[in-house]
Design a protein around this motif. Sequence first.
Motif, PDB file in Angstrom:
ATOM      1  N   GLU A 161       0.851  -1.200   0.000  1.00 28.94           N
ATOM      2  CA  GLU A 161       0.000   0.000   0.000  1.00 28.94           C
ATOM      3  C   GLU A 161       0.887   1.251   0.000  1.00 28.94           C
ATOM      4  OE1 GLU A 161      -2.857   0.165   3.150  1.00 28.94           O
ATOM      5  OE2 GLU A 161      -4.066  -1.487   2.374  1.00 28.94           O
ATOM      6  N   ASP A 162       1.953   1.210   0.794  1.00 31.35           N
ATOM      7  CA  ASP A 162       2.847   2.389   0.874  1.00 31.35           C
ATOM      8  C   ASP A 162       3.598   2.609  -0.432  1.00 31.35           C
ATOM      9  OD1 ASP A 162       3.779   1.738   4.367  1.00 31.35           O
ATOM     10  OD2 ASP A 162       2.007   2.690   3.475  1.00 31.35           O
ATOM     11  N   ILE A 163       4.014   1.529  -1.076  1.00 34.49           N
ATOM     12  CA  ILE A 163       4.707   1.645  -2.370  1.00 34.49           C
ATOM     13  C   ILE A 163       3.789   2.328  -3.377  1.00 34.49           C
ATOM     14  CG2 ILE A 163       5.537   0.322  -4.366  1.00 34.49           C
ATOM     15  CD1 ILE A 163       6.616  -1.774  -2.347  1.00 34.49           C
ATOM     16  N   ILE A 164       2.545   1.872  -3.429  1.00 31.24           N
ATOM     17  CA  ILE A 164       1.586   2.450  -4.386  1.00 31.24           C
ATOM     18  C   ILE A 164       1.354   3.927  -4.058  1.00 31.24           C
ATOM     19  CG2 ILE A 164      -0.805   2.364  -5.207  1.00 31.24           C
ATOM     20  CD1 ILE A 164      -0.682  -0.693  -4.599  1.00 31.24           C
ATOM     21  N   PHE A 165       1.164   4.225  -2.774  1.00 30.43           N
ATOM     22  CA  PHE A 165       0.949   5.626  -2.365  1.00 30.43           C
ATOM     23  C   PHE A 165       2.129   6.498  -2.824  1.00 30.43           C
ATOM     24  CE2 PHE A 165      -0.790   9.031   0.087  1.00 30.43           C
ATOM     25  CZ  PHE A 165       0.304   9.750   0.557  1.00 30.43           C
ATOM     26  N   ASP A 166       3.337   6.015  -2.608  1.00 32.41           N
ATOM     27  CA  ASP A 166       4.527   6.811  -2.968  1.00 32.41           C
ATOM     28  C   ASP A 166       4.653   6.980  -4.481  1.00 32.41           C
ATOM     29  OD1 ASP A 166       6.675   5.525  -0.279  1.00 32.41           O
ATOM     30  OD2 ASP A 166       5.157   7.136  -0.330  1.00 32.41           O
ATOM     31  N   SER A 178      -6.380   0.637  -3.088  1.00 33.58           N
ATOM     32  CA  SER A 178      -6.127  -0.598  -2.336  1.00 33.58           C
ATOM     33  C   SER A 178      -7.446  -1.042  -1.729  1.00 33.58           C
ATOM     34  CB  SER A 178      -5.101  -0.346  -1.213  1.00 33.58           C
ATOM     35  OG  SER A 178      -3.828  -0.079  -1.789  1.00 33.58           O
ATOM     36  N   LEU A 179      -7.837  -2.256  -2.060  1.00 34.77           N
ATOM     37  CA  LEU A 179      -9.093  -2.802  -1.536  1.00 34.77           C
ATOM     38  C   LEU A 179      -8.770  -3.716  -0.358  1.00 34.77           C
ATOM     39  CD1 LEU A 179     -10.934  -3.668  -4.897  1.00 34.77           C
ATOM     40  CD2 LEU A 179     -10.927  -1.516  -3.589  1.00 34.77           C
ATOM     41  N   ARG A 180      -9.244  -3.338   0.823  1.00 36.43           N
ATOM     42  CA  ARG A 180      -8.928  -4.091   2.044  1.00 36.43           C
ATOM     43  C   ARG A 180     -10.047  -5.100   2.304  1.00 36.43           C
ATOM     44  NH1 ARG A 180      -6.908   1.239   5.442  1.00 36.43           N
ATOM     45  NH2 ARG A 180      -4.861   1.444   4.407  1.00 36.43           N
TER      46      ARG A 180
END
Length: 343
Positions: A161-166, A178-180
């Motif tokens: 999730e953090d990689i995608i956000f960055d 991101s689907l939780r």
Amino acid sequence: MSNSKQVLVTGGAGYIGSHTVISLVNAGYTPVILDNFSNSEAGVINNLREILQQDITCIEGDCCDQNMVDTVFDENQISGVIHFAASKAVGESVAKPLLYYHNNLDSLMVILRSMKKFEVSDLVFSSSCTVYGQPEKLPVTEATERMPAASPYGNTKKICEDIIFDVVQSDMPLKATSLRYFNPVGAHPSGKIGELPRGIPNNLVPFVAQTAAGIREAITVYGDDYQTPDGTCIRDYIHVVDLAEAHVKALDYLDQQSDRSYYDVFNLGTGQGNSVMEVIKTFEEVNHVPVNHKIGPRRSGDIEQIYADVSKAAEVLGWRTSKTLSDALADTWRWQQSLMKSV
Ligand code: WQD
């Protein structure tokens, strides 16, 4: 996204991926499956063709192989990606952390590099409620703080999730979500696809089904001394067909975003919690079959209870679950019986 477009579905032969392929076709999309069959069966592709009454493109390959993934993008008009491919067994991740960090992180980065190279900007990522750990307040909203992961598997979901956000903040045009997932259960009503656990199931519902089928002697309820009404753990069990539909809604929503960069997360659950004993009793009632069970010690790493606040997905994506726990357990039993006929 106009629906004639091709969508790369990594891990598309897997449990949630295969159900999502059906929802994509029903919505007019053209899925392109990429799967290395490390945790799925190639026969699923034929079952999908049978259900859909049409051919489905499936490429066998490893999402960590940058050259292979580049070739998939080069040879297909990919307009969006749903990334399911990942290792997902909590216990195995504790025993084999490097396998999990390699497979789950490298596959995402390979996909993102190819998306950048081929200027594909829509990404739906398969995440998990495991990022919340044991929340202090229930139901869980997307604003609930993520907790330190209880397993390498859960940590890979947080890091992804953090990689995608960055990457969304970078110079690469990327619209992502991101689907939780809470607890996916059930099977396609046709009885032709469903969960295919390898070896002894870790998860509750497949173990219940195999116990009802006589494959397992009895199911052990991992603890009945929790602070819940019947002492057993509570989870939010969402029908896999409802979960699949949410992915199409998410893809549609990303396509409607005019900005070059977008990122958000959504809880995918029913909004209702059910205990382990409620699942067992409901399975027996719905399917008129006994499920031998015994109470055992708690399983280490289990949280006591979690269930979702699903209002954000409803308001933003226009998505809600329509199937019940009873539907899921009836569909599970039908699938289990069809599995036994096929052996
Ligand atoms: C549910 C409840 C068990 C088996 C995990 C991952 C999550 C996702 C789904 C991948 C718990 C109890 C279970 C049994 C039992 N995986 N149980 N006897 O642990 O909530 O979630 O699977 O994405 O990320 O964390 O699901 O089905 O394993 O357990 O009593 O034989 O059933 O203790 O309370 P869980 P589960």
